[in-house]
Design a protein around this motif. Structure first.
Motif, mmCIF file in Angstrom:
data_model
loop_
_atom_site.group_PDB
_atom_site.id
_atom_site.type_symbol
_atom_site.label_atom_id
_atom_site.label_comp_id
_atom_site.label_asym_id
_atom_site.label_seq_id
_atom_site.Cartn_x
_atom_site.Cartn_y
_atom_site.Cartn_z
ATOM 1 N N ALA A 316 27.670 -30.453 -35.282
ATOM 2 C CA ALA A 316 29.002 -31.023 -35.088
ATOM 3 C C ALA A 316 28.925 -32.537 -35.273
ATOM 4 C CB ALA A 316 29.532 -30.669 -33.701
ATOM 5 N N PRO A 317 30.060 -33.206 -35.444
ATOM 6 C CA PRO A 317 30.040 -34.662 -35.673
ATOM 7 C C PRO A 317 29.369 -35.453 -34.552
ATOM 8 C CG PRO A 317 32.177 -33.763 -36.255
ATOM 9 C CD PRO A 317 31.422 -32.657 -35.592
ATOM 10 N N ASP A 318 29.484 -34.991 -33.304
ATOM 11 C CA ASP A 318 28.951 -35.770 -32.190
ATOM 12 C C ASP A 318 27.862 -35.060 -31.394
ATOM 13 O OD1 ASP A 318 30.672 -33.878 -31.221
ATOM 14 O OD2 ASP A 318 31.569 -35.158 -29.692
ATOM 15 N N CYS A 319 27.331 -33.957 -31.912
ATOM 16 C CA CYS A 319 26.259 -33.262 -31.182
ATOM 17 C C CYS A 319 25.607 -32.205 -32.058
ATOM 18 C CB CYS A 319 26.799 -32.602 -29.912
ATOM 19 S SG CYS A 319 27.871 -31.174 -30.216
ATOM 20 N N LYS A 348 34.694 -29.927 -35.792
ATOM 21 C CA LYS A 348 35.187 -30.117 -34.438
ATOM 22 C C LYS A 348 34.185 -30.901 -33.605
ATOM 23 C CE LYS A 348 37.903 -25.828 -34.283
ATOM 24 N NZ LYS A 348 38.131 -24.566 -33.530
ATOM 25 N N ARG A 349 34.709 -31.717 -32.714
ATOM 26 C CA ARG A 349 33.858 -32.472 -31.812
ATOM 27 C C ARG A 349 33.569 -31.649 -30.558
ATOM 28 N NH1 ARG A 349 33.564 -37.524 -33.849
ATOM 29 N NH2 ARG A 349 32.669 -38.403 -31.944
ATOM 30 N N LEU A 350 32.594 -32.120 -29.738
ATOM 31 C CA LEU A 350 32.124 -31.369 -28.586
ATOM 32 C C LEU A 350 33.248 -30.957 -27.647
ATOM 33 C CD1 LEU A 350 29.905 -30.263 -26.752
ATOM 34 C CD2 LEU A 350 29.563 -32.582 -25.871
ATOM 35 N N GLU A 351 34.121 -31.881 -27.294
ATOM 36 C CA GLU A 351 35.203 -31.579 -26.360
ATOM 37 C C GLU A 351 36.113 -30.484 -26.897
ATOM 38 O OE1 GLU A 351 38.877 -33.916 -24.118
ATOM 39 O OE2 GLU A 351 37.230 -35.062 -25.008
ATOM 40 N N HIS A 361 27.849 -20.226 -23.822
ATOM 41 C CA HIS A 361 26.417 -20.092 -23.558
ATOM 42 C C HIS A 361 25.706 -20.899 -24.632
ATOM 43 C CE1 HIS A 361 22.639 -17.441 -22.755
ATOM 44 N NE2 HIS A 361 22.613 -18.560 -22.074
ATOM 45 N N ARG A 362 25.585 -22.191 -24.377
ATOM 46 C CA ARG A 362 25.068 -23.091 -25.401
ATOM 47 C C ARG A 362 24.318 -24.255 -24.768
ATOM 48 N NH1 ARG A 362 31.152 -24.554 -27.422
ATOM 49 N NH2 ARG A 362 31.089 -22.279 -27.639
ATOM 50 N N VAL A 363 23.361 -24.769 -25.521
ATOM 51 C CA VAL A 363 22.609 -25.952 -25.122
ATOM 52 C C VAL A 363 23.046 -27.083 -26.040
ATOM 53 C CG1 VAL A 363 20.326 -26.969 -24.789
ATOM 54 C CG2 VAL A 363 20.660 -24.519 -24.400
ATOM 55 N N ILE A 364 23.605 -28.140 -25.452
ATOM 56 C CA ILE A 364 24.184 -29.239 -26.219
ATOM 57 C C ILE A 364 23.263 -30.445 -26.182
ATOM 58 C CG2 ILE A 364 26.183 -30.739 -26.508
ATOM 59 C CD1 ILE A 364 26.876 -27.829 -26.837
ATOM 60 N N GLY A 365 23.009 -31.026 -27.355
ATOM 61 C CA GLY A 365 22.203 -32.234 -27.430
ATOM 62 C C GLY A 365 22.914 -33.326 -28.198
ATOM 63 N N ARG A 366 23.093 -34.470 -27.553
ATOM 64 C CA ARG A 366 23.682 -35.618 -28.247
ATOM 65 C C ARG A 366 22.590 -36.467 -28.891
ATOM 66 N NH1 ARG A 366 29.077 -36.646 -27.114
ATOM 67 N NH2 ARG A 366 29.981 -35.470 -25.377
ATOM 68 N N SER A 370 19.045 -36.078 -24.320
ATOM 69 C CA SER A 370 20.263 -35.790 -23.545
ATOM 70 C C SER A 370 20.727 -34.374 -23.828
ATOM 71 C CB SER A 370 21.385 -36.790 -23.873
ATOM 72 O OG SER A 370 21.767 -36.685 -25.231
ATOM 73 N N ILE A 371 20.194 -33.441 -23.058
ATOM 74 C CA ILE A 371 20.560 -32.031 -23.187
ATOM 75 C C ILE A 371 21.428 -31.632 -22.002
ATOM 76 C CG2 ILE A 371 19.680 -29.662 -23.049
ATOM 77 C CD1 ILE A 371 17.319 -30.447 -24.672
ATOM 78 N N THR A 372 22.465 -30.892 -22.273
ATOM 79 C CA THR A 372 23.258 -30.273 -21.224
ATOM 80 C C THR A 372 23.450 -28.805 -21.577
ATOM 81 O OG1 THR A 372 25.334 -30.873 -22.330
ATOM 82 C CG2 THR A 372 24.510 -32.388 -20.641
ATOM 83 N N ILE A 373 23.647 -27.998 -20.556
ATOM 84 C CA ILE A 373 23.852 -26.565 -20.751
ATOM 85 C C ILE A 373 25.277 -26.213 -20.359
ATOM 86 C CG2 ILE A 373 23.098 -24.239 -20.136
ATOM 87 C CD1 ILE A 373 20.385 -25.466 -19.382
#
Length: 402
Positions: A316-319, A348-351, A361-366, A370-373
């Motif tokens: 995605a553009p931001d992650c 699409k952006r993260l938000e 059910h995803r692991v997000i990295g910027r 910086s990982i968030t679940i």
């Protein structure tokens, strides 16, 4: 040996959790966890987890901190193990029990009939042997049982009940002289088949009964041509206290015993780097500040089975997101050959991605640190959801389900 996923190499890893010698009571730990506002608080846990730092020259995840483990070797499936485990060969899976999960939903790494591939050793046993061997090679920790104690080993039978009391924590203290292990360790590193010889000479058995099935992660498919991919069986093991540990100075250049929250805090502070699977599993463990509670959970859940997790990368553009099974964006059909279909792209952006998806059910990295679940689905096979996001500030709300 497994041709079901020919683009992945089979491996096994073990999450080693060891009790702290001067630990708080379980009740005070729970009270402390309710007051935690940041996962960095060491006092909330009465145990530590072993992490090993990979060499910067490694071809896979250089400088990363990982759980002990590595590639399966043909010797892990050797018929010679039948002699070592002779006392247990007639028990289901040598006494580790048979999972309840239907064969058709079982991950290929576990479901594959190894007898058809020429080995009399069940896969559930061989991958535990691999995990024990690799742990010894990389950290010097030998998860084994003296042969003279084999009659007292707690085995799981077909009529085992969930209400059966959990076994005691595993103790490794004083079992073998360090000089003896130091003599064998380079021999095993040089040739995995020497692990069988070592067990015979030392009159011991790999402690496959202390390892509980925990999960199955596959390396995501990327756009790189020479990417290394691994199909890894994850186990978890509980020790009374941390044993003598010594890295091998080759593949592994450093080791550390830390609480799950300390590891996550060190990662967020950019002191160490861990991969998404390690982040996810440590976040799961954060739901249990007391070792006996985590041990009890793993013991009761051990024969439920696990999911086959091949993360699909979403750019995605931001992650960069790893989409896991159960997520609304996870493809209905995934190419089992591993030749294609591992990467998706979106504008699409993260938000917006979060807002437009019902099941997450995803692991997000910027960025790499910086990982968030994001997860709002119920885990299958009675497993844990990771402690993540807003849950970190009020973890006690989930205590009722543990």
């Amino acid at each position: 040996m497994n041709t079901a996923l020919k683009h992945w190499r089979e491996a096994a890893t073990v999450i080693l959790a060891a009790g702290l010698r001067h630990a708080q009571s379980a009740d005070s730990l729970k009270t402390g966890l309710e007051r935690v506002t940041h996962i960095a608080h060491r006092s909330a846990f009465d145990y530590e987890v072993l992490l090993l730092k990979r060499s910067g020259n490694s071809g896979f995840m250089p400088n990363a901190y990982v759980f002990p483990g590595g590639l399966v070797d043909a010797s892990d499936f050797s018929s010679e193990w039948q002699e070592v485990f002779q006392f247990f060969t007639k028990a289901p899976n040598y006494g580790i029990g048979v999972v309840k999960q239907p064969p058709e939903t079982r991950p290929p790494i576990f479901a594959t009939d190894r007898a058809q591939l020429g080995s009399p050793i069940p896969g559930d046993v061989a991958f535990r042997i691999c995990a024990v061997r690799e742990t010894f090679e990389e950290s010097g920790v030998l998860l084994a049982v003296p042969k003279h104690e084999e009659s007292g080993i707690r085995v799981r039978t077909e009529d085992a009940r969930d209400s059966d009391p959990q076994p005691a924590l595993t103790s490794l203290r004083g079992l073998w002289d360090r000089d003896v292990l130091s003599r064998w360790r380079p021999l095993v590193i040089g040739d995995s088949a020497n692990f069988i010889k070592m067990c015979k000479e030392l009159q011991c058995l790999p402690n496959i009964w202390a390892l509980h099935e925990w999960g199955n992660w596959l390396t995501p498919i990327s756009t790189r041509r020479k990417q290394r991919r691994y199909d890894t069986a994850f186990y978890i093991c509980f020790l009374r206290d941390a044993p003598h540990t010594l890295h091998d100075e080759k593949e592994i250049v450093h080791f550390k015993w830390s609480t799950p929250s300390e590891v996550l805090h060190s990662y967020e502070s950019k002191e160490i780097w861990i991969a998404p699977p390690q982040f996810y599993e440590l976040a799961r463990m954060c739901r249990f500040p007391a070792l006996r509670d985590l041990h009890g959970f793993a013991w009761q859940r051990a024969l439920e089975g696990c999911e086959h997790w091949l993360p699909i990368l979403l750019v995605a553009p931001d992650c960069l997101a790893s989409i896991l099974p159960g997520d609304a964006l996870y493809p209905e059909k995934v190419d089992p050959s591993g030749r294609s279909g591992g990467v998706m792209k979106t504008e699409k952006r993260l938000e917006e991605l979060q807002r437009d998806s019902t099941n997450l059910h995803r692991v997000i990295g910027r960025d790499p640190y910086s990982i968030t679940i994001q997860m709002n689905i119920t885990p299958k096979y009675n497993h844990l959801s990771p402690l993540c996001g807003a849950d970190v500030d009020s973890p006690s709300k989930d205590q009722s389900k543990l």
